[in-house]
Design an enzyme around this catalytic site. Structure first.
Site, mmCIF file in Angstrom:
data_model
loop_
_atom_site.group_PDB
_atom_site.id
_atom_site.type_symbol
_atom_site.label_atom_id
_atom_site.label_comp_id
_atom_site.label_asym_id
_atom_site.label_seq_id
_atom_site.Cartn_x
_atom_site.Cartn_y
_atom_site.Cartn_z
ATOM 1 C CG ASP A 274 -1.776 1.219 1.331
ATOM 2 O OD1 ASP A 274 -2.623 1.409 0.442
ATOM 3 O OD2 ASP A 274 -1.600 1.988 2.291
ATOM 4 C CD GLU A 309 -2.139 2.706 -3.473
ATOM 5 O OE1 GLU A 309 -3.074 3.489 -3.705
ATOM 6 O OE2 GLU A 309 -1.821 2.348 -2.323
ATOM 7 C CG ASP A 334 -4.076 4.080 -9.896
ATOM 8 O OD1 ASP A 334 -4.247 2.890 -10.201
ATOM 9 O OD2 ASP A 334 -4.044 4.479 -8.720
ATOM 10 C CG ASP A 335 -1.232 8.155 -15.366
ATOM 11 O OD1 ASP A 335 -1.564 8.501 -14.213
ATOM 12 O OD2 ASP A 335 -0.180 8.537 -15.909
ATOM 13 C CG PHE A 336 -6.072 2.079 -18.429
ATOM 14 C CD1 PHE A 336 -6.147 2.205 -19.802
ATOM 15 C CD2 PHE A 336 -6.971 1.237 -17.787
ATOM 16 C CE1 PHE A 336 -7.113 1.510 -20.537
ATOM 17 C CE2 PHE A 336 -7.938 0.545 -18.498
ATOM 18 C CZ PHE A 336 -8.000 0.680 -19.885
ATOM 19 C CG HIS A 337 -9.352 4.364 -12.669
ATOM 20 N ND1 HIS A 337 -9.499 5.629 -12.109
ATOM 21 C CD2 HIS A 337 -10.486 3.689 -12.367
ATOM 22 C CE1 HIS A 337 -10.664 5.702 -11.496
ATOM 23 N NE2 HIS A 337 -11.290 4.537 -11.631
ATOM 24 C CG HIS A 338 -6.666 8.652 -12.863
ATOM 25 N ND1 HIS A 338 -7.450 7.910 -12.002
ATOM 26 C CD2 HIS A 338 -5.510 8.918 -12.186
ATOM 27 C CE1 HIS A 338 -6.808 7.748 -10.859
ATOM 28 N NE2 HIS A 338 -5.635 8.337 -10.945
ATOM 29 C CG HIS A 403 -9.396 -0.556 -2.075
ATOM 30 N ND1 HIS A 403 -8.233 -0.963 -2.668
ATOM 31 C CD2 HIS A 403 -9.042 0.373 -1.147
ATOM 32 C CE1 HIS A 403 -7.212 -0.323 -2.131
ATOM 33 N NE2 HIS A 403 -7.662 0.493 -1.197
ATOM 34 C CG ASP A 404 -7.642 3.585 -2.733
ATOM 35 O OD1 ASP A 404 -8.134 3.776 -1.609
ATOM 36 O OD2 ASP A 404 -6.435 3.341 -2.918
ATOM 37 C CG ASN A 408 -10.851 6.742 -1.141
ATOM 38 O OD1 ASN A 408 -11.185 6.578 0.034
ATOM 39 N ND2 ASN A 408 -9.646 6.443 -1.572
#
Length: 615
Positions: A274, A309, A334-338, A403-404, A408
């Site tokens: 994490d 992470e 995480d850029d792909f997700h964003h 989960h984040d 969140n």
């Protein structure tokens, strides 16, 4: 002083253990203190009984032996007359983080001798919160679900943090006893049964480990030594854990012993670290490197994987140590997700301001693995990232929710609450057929509608602060009012987050599940998707609001053509055959006519088509 031979060589053994012929032995690190005693408790009792004095061994270490005793002894430690306190190296806390510690031994009849660990280049990761994944919320309740995960096409379960935390419900990132799997989930033996059963089904298990901070409630480390923390570094959670100052060798030993325990004593196949960017260490080698090396050395003859992470987009994380890197196996990207979230859901607040979601930028993110390779981040105000070319695609973990990204949000709403079912299916196709390692959040495979909220079970005083802080956190967001944010402390907030497995059979969800099974079957078997090395794939925008991902392999190429909105017409470079389209009725769509036309593809609205080039 007695030392033990472990994965890192000679180190002092700390905590409590059973020594054949001698009884129970203890060792604690309490520098600067004069007297430490082991205080014994009756099983199930909360009142202290007899005590055993500990011998000062020098260097801040104290030890004691209780002859004729074994597993099941419960105890706390009294330091210079204060306390008694739970053991910070305890392997079991059956009555919670404030209760007595328990002596346990890692005795279990393992059946996984033939298991060799996961293939890091072929992983499909499934993130699970044990407490909400089943009605029972236990390790053993997950066992009957293992076969369905395997049949879906998952290779690896990633369990959210298991270290003991205050109360009975929590995400796990407030853990305070690294070594004690949560009693409410089934404790040490329940976890061993789950991992053994997972290996029998051919599934690996990663454990989410939190080494960047320790939770506030039930954290007794400072009662033993101030050197567990340092004011030299700071994290979003306060003073950093002391990995490079006075007394840091023992603090590093705490973490590395924990790494060794998960891999050796529980047969875990690796760790997800994490917020690795908040593991602050100016020493050499960096603690991240030692974690990776310790994890691998703890399982001779078995593959072990360590994934971080980390928000920095830094290829040093996966670069081998001999080339100046940390030597990890993977990193969340995480850029792909964003970019996907910006493109399909329109998110534009917070860190989404750094992303356009246009097809040029999404294609670039797919080609590289992450978007930021040194450009200045508008949100951070400084350059972010390094060129991703050095990392192999399988080392970068992509997702469209985790989960984040769900929890969140103020109301814990999943991706499917903010986009159409058609958009969800299209996004899923791109995720699962890309060359990067996909991560699914539990229930994603059927587009679950249950929220995953932020929940805690702190004492009343701390709980009030958490509730107030949660509502202040969303005060600046236009979508929410502070009084609409669910109370993290309310039991209902937790129970609403429980997965409803019956939902998967309903018509509006069964088609999504069928799509996930088909996409993951393709990922595992199609020759064009087997080779995920750089140079064997490409991504490019088309039609202004569409994108083409090309995967090349023996005998041809597979194209994933994605449309975000409107009508997309795309010409194909030669003869082709249709593999699937996400809006087919069998996947829950309403497009009966195949979108493959003479020489090209025509898509309406959010959708994706998979086509094979035959010449």
């Amino acid at each position: 002083m007695e030392k033990v031979q472990n994965a890192r060589g000679q180190a002092p053994r700390l905590g409590a253990w059973v020594e054949p012929g001698a009884g129970v032995r203890w060792r604690v690190w309490a520098p600067g203190h004069r007297e430490v005693r082991v205080v014994l408790y009756e099983r199930g009792g909360q009142q202290p009984g007899d005590s055993v004095p500990m011998v000062d061994e020098g260097g801040g270490f104290f030890s004691a032996t209780l002859a004729g005793e074994g597993p099941g002894v419960r105890y706390k430690l009294r330091v210079d007359g204060e306390g008694p306190f739970p053991d910070p190296w305890s392997r079991s806390q059956p009555d919670g983080v404030h209760g007595p510690s328990e002596v346990v031994v890692p005795d279990f009849a393992w059946t996984d001798a033939a298991w060799k660990g996961p293939d890091p280049e072929a992983q499909v990761i499934y993130e699970v919160h044990v407490g909400t994944a089943t009605p029972e919320g236990t390790f053993e309740a997950l066992i009957p679900r293992l076969r369905s995960f395997k049949e879906l096409g998952v290779t690896t379960l990633e369990l959210m943090p298991l270290a003991s935390f205050p109360g009975v419900r929590n995400w796990g990132y407030d853990g305070v006893d690294l070594f004690a799997p949560l009693a409410a989930h089934g404790g040490p033996q329940g976890l061993r049964r789950l991992i053994d059963a997972a290996h029998a089904e051919g599934l690996a298990v990663l454990i989410d480990a939190v080494y960047n901070h320790f939770g506030p409630d039930g954290n007794y480390l400072r009662c033993y030594s101030p050197h567990y923390f340092t004011g030299r570094h700071h994290t979003p959670w306060g003073d950093a854990v002391n990995y490079d100052g006075e007394g840091s060798p023992v603090v590093r030993h705490l973490v590395l012993s924990n790494v060794e325990m998960w891999i050796r004593d529980y047969h875990a196949d690796g760790l997800r670290l994490d917020a690795a960017h908040a593991i602050l260490d100016d020493g050499s080698p960096h603690l991240l490197t030692e974690i990776a090396e310790c994890a691998r050395a703890s399982a001779p003859g078995r593959r072990v994987i360590v994934i971080a992470e980390d928000e920095r987009n830094d290829t040093r994380l996966v670069r081998p140590r001999e080339k100046g890197g940390f030597g990890l196996d993977g990193v969340w990207a995480d850029d792909f997700h964003h970019q996907m979230r910006r493109a399909f859901a329109g998110d534009n607040e917070g860190y989404y301001r750094d992303y356009t979601g246009n097809m040029e930028d999404l294609a670039r993110t797919l080609r590289q693995g992450w978007f930021y390779e040194g450009q200045v981040s508008q949100v951070a105000g400084h350059a972010r990232g390094t060129p991703a070319q050095e990392a192999q695609p399988w080392q970068l973990v992509h997702c469209i929710q985790n989960h984040d990204q769900v929890g969140n949000r103020a109301h814990g709403e999943r991706l499917g609450a903010d986009i159409s079912p058609a958009a969800f299916r299209a996004m899923s196709a791109l995720l699962l057929l890309s060359p990067y390692t996909p991560l699914l959040f539990m229930g994603q495979e059927w587009n679950a509608s249950t929220p995953f909220l932020y929940f805690t079970d702190h004492n009343a005083e701390l709980g009030k602060l958490v509730t107030e802080g949660r509502r202040k956190e969303f005060a600046g967001f236009t979508r929410f009012s502070s009084d609409s944010v669910p109370d993290p402390q309310a039991v209902e907030t937790f129970t609403r987050s429980k997965l409803d497995w019956n939902e998967a059979a309903k018509p509006e969800h069964a088609g999504v599940l069928a799509l996930y099974r088909e996409l993951l079957r393709l990922r595992a078997t199609d020759p064009c998707l087997k080779d995920n090395r750089r140079g064997h794939f490409d991504a490019r925008p088309t039609g202004g609001h569409g994108l083409v991902l090309e995967r090349r392999g023996p005998g041809g190429a597979l194209l994933v053509i994605l449309n975000v909105h409107g009508v997309l017409e795309h010409r194909l470079p030669g003869r082709s055959e249709l593999v699937l389209w996400t809006e087919a009725p069998r996947f829950g769509g309403a497009v009966h006519e195949a979108p493959l036309r003479s020489g090209g593809v025509r898509l309406e609205g959010p959708s994706a088509v998979v086509a094979r080039l035959t010449d």
